[in-house]
Design a protein around this motif. Structure first.
Motif, PDB file in Angstrom:
ATOM      1  N   ALA A   1     -15.408  20.095 -14.260  1.00 25.71           N
ATOM      2  CA  ALA A   1     -14.603  19.169 -13.462  1.00 25.71           C
ATOM      3  C   ALA A   1     -14.713  17.745 -13.995  1.00 25.71           C
ATOM      4  CB  ALA A   1     -15.050  19.217 -12.009  1.00 25.71           C
ATOM      5  N   ASP A   2     -13.556  17.118 -14.174  1.00 23.84           N
ATOM      6  CA  ASP A   2     -13.533  15.725 -14.609  1.00 23.84           C
ATOM      7  C   ASP A   2     -13.158  14.781 -13.460  1.00 23.84           C
ATOM      8  OD1 ASP A   2     -10.931  16.550 -14.436  1.00 23.84           O
ATOM      9  OD2 ASP A   2     -10.317  15.805 -16.395  1.00 23.84           O
ATOM     10  N   VAL A   3     -13.007  15.345 -12.280  1.00 27.80           N
ATOM     11  CA  VAL A   3     -12.770  14.604 -11.040  1.00 27.80           C
ATOM     12  C   VAL A   3     -13.689  15.212  -9.980  1.00 27.80           C
ATOM     13  CG1 VAL A   3     -10.377  13.981 -11.585  1.00 27.80           C
ATOM     14  CG2 VAL A   3     -10.855  16.121 -10.374  1.00 27.80           C
ATOM     15  N   PRO A   4     -13.871  14.546  -8.842  1.00 24.42           N
ATOM     16  CA  PRO A   4     -14.700  15.143  -7.790  1.00 24.42           C
ATOM     17  C   PRO A   4     -14.157  16.507  -7.342  1.00 24.42           C
ATOM     18  CG  PRO A   4     -14.350  12.827  -7.345  1.00 24.42           C
ATOM     19  CD  PRO A   4     -13.432  13.194  -8.489  1.00 24.42           C
TER      20      PRO A   4
ATOM     21  N   GLY B   1      -4.839  15.938  -9.000  1.00 20.54           N
ATOM     22  CA  GLY B   1      -5.139  14.947 -10.028  1.00 20.54           C
ATOM     23  C   GLY B   1      -6.322  14.056  -9.676  1.00 20.54           C
ATOM     24  N   ARG B   2      -6.634  13.942  -8.389  1.00 13.35           N
ATOM     25  CA  ARG B   2      -7.763  13.117  -7.943  1.00 13.35           C
ATOM     26  C   ARG B   2      -8.943  13.965  -7.497  1.00 13.35           C
ATOM     27  NH1 ARG B   2      -5.864   9.701  -3.163  1.00 13.35           N
ATOM     28  NH2 ARG B   2      -8.008   8.979  -3.297  1.00 13.35           N
ATOM     29  N   LEU B   3      -8.697  15.273  -7.331  1.00 15.47           N
ATOM     30  CA  LEU B   3      -9.668  16.138  -6.693  1.00 15.47           C
ATOM     31  C   LEU B   3      -9.398  17.585  -7.083  1.00 15.47           C
ATOM     32  CD1 LEU B   3     -11.788  16.098  -4.268  1.00 15.47           C
ATOM     33  CD2 LEU B   3      -9.844  16.573  -2.804  1.00 15.47           C
TER      34      LEU B   3
ATOM     35  N   TYR C   1      -3.894  15.750  -2.996  1.00 17.29           N
ATOM     36  CA  TYR C   1      -4.870  15.041  -3.831  1.00 17.29           C
ATOM     37  C   TYR C   1      -4.882  15.560  -5.265  1.00 17.29           C
ATOM     38  CZ  TYR C   1      -6.704  12.808   0.363  1.00 17.29           C
ATOM     39  OH  TYR C   1      -6.841  12.059   1.500  1.00 17.29           O
TER      40      TYR C   1
ATOM     41  N   ASP D   1     -19.559  15.254  -6.904  1.00 22.85           N
ATOM     42  CA  ASP D   1     -19.189  14.528  -8.120  1.00 22.85           C
ATOM     43  C   ASP D   1     -20.333  14.674  -9.120  1.00 22.85           C
ATOM     44  OD1 ASP D   1     -17.745  12.978  -9.883  1.00 22.85           O
ATOM     45  OD2 ASP D   1     -18.337  11.076  -8.978  1.00 22.85           O
TER      46      ASP D   1
ATOM     47  N   LEU E   1     -13.461   8.814  -1.862  1.00 21.92           N
ATOM     48  CA  LEU E   1     -12.814   8.891  -3.196  1.00 21.92           C
ATOM     49  C   LEU E   1     -12.465   7.503  -3.706  1.00 21.92           C
ATOM     50  CD1 LEU E   1     -10.445  11.978  -2.873  1.00 21.92           C
ATOM     51  CD2 LEU E   1     -12.583  11.807  -4.124  1.00 21.92           C
TER      52      LEU E   1
END
Length: 112
Positions: free
Chosen positions: A21-24, A56-58, A54, A87, A112
């Motif tokens: 994962a590169d996001v949370p 792209g952000r999660l 969410y 994270d 976030l």
């Protein structure tokens, strides 16, 4: 539930998702015993909506408590449904019990 919700079948798959994962990651722990199943069934559509909103952000992961005992212990999950925002392998926030769409959004937006 939206296709964007990852559904690992075993603990190793859950760990693989976290490692890449590169996001949370929002880990949604669900259970299949009768009392938990009803509450989790209510949460499933909301979790799908969150995955879409969410994107792209999660990353959203729906993990079965019985199939992922290591993460359950590591993140202190004691019931279902439970949510842990992770994270880089560390828990940022956690919540348990059914939530409304607004409450789940507020939980995420606060961290976030």
């Amino acid at each position: 539930m939206a296709n964007r919700v990852q559904r690992p079948h075993e603990e190793a798959e859950f760990e693989f998702i976290l490692a890449r994962a590169d996001v949370p990651v929002l880990a949604y722990f669900h259970g299949v015993w009768p009392k938990a199943a009803a509450a989790c069934k209510e949460m499933d559509p909301l979790v799908g909506e969150v995955a879409d909103a969410y994107q792209g952000r999660l990353i959203v992961v729906r993990a079965d408590i019985a199939r992922c005992p290591g993460p359950v212990r590591r993140y202190g999950v004691t019931g279902a449904p439970s949510f842990v925002l992770i994270d880089r392998g560390e828990a940022m926030a956690a919540g348990s019990g059914p939530m409304s769409r607004a409450a789940l959004g507020e939980f995420l937006d606060a961290h976030l």
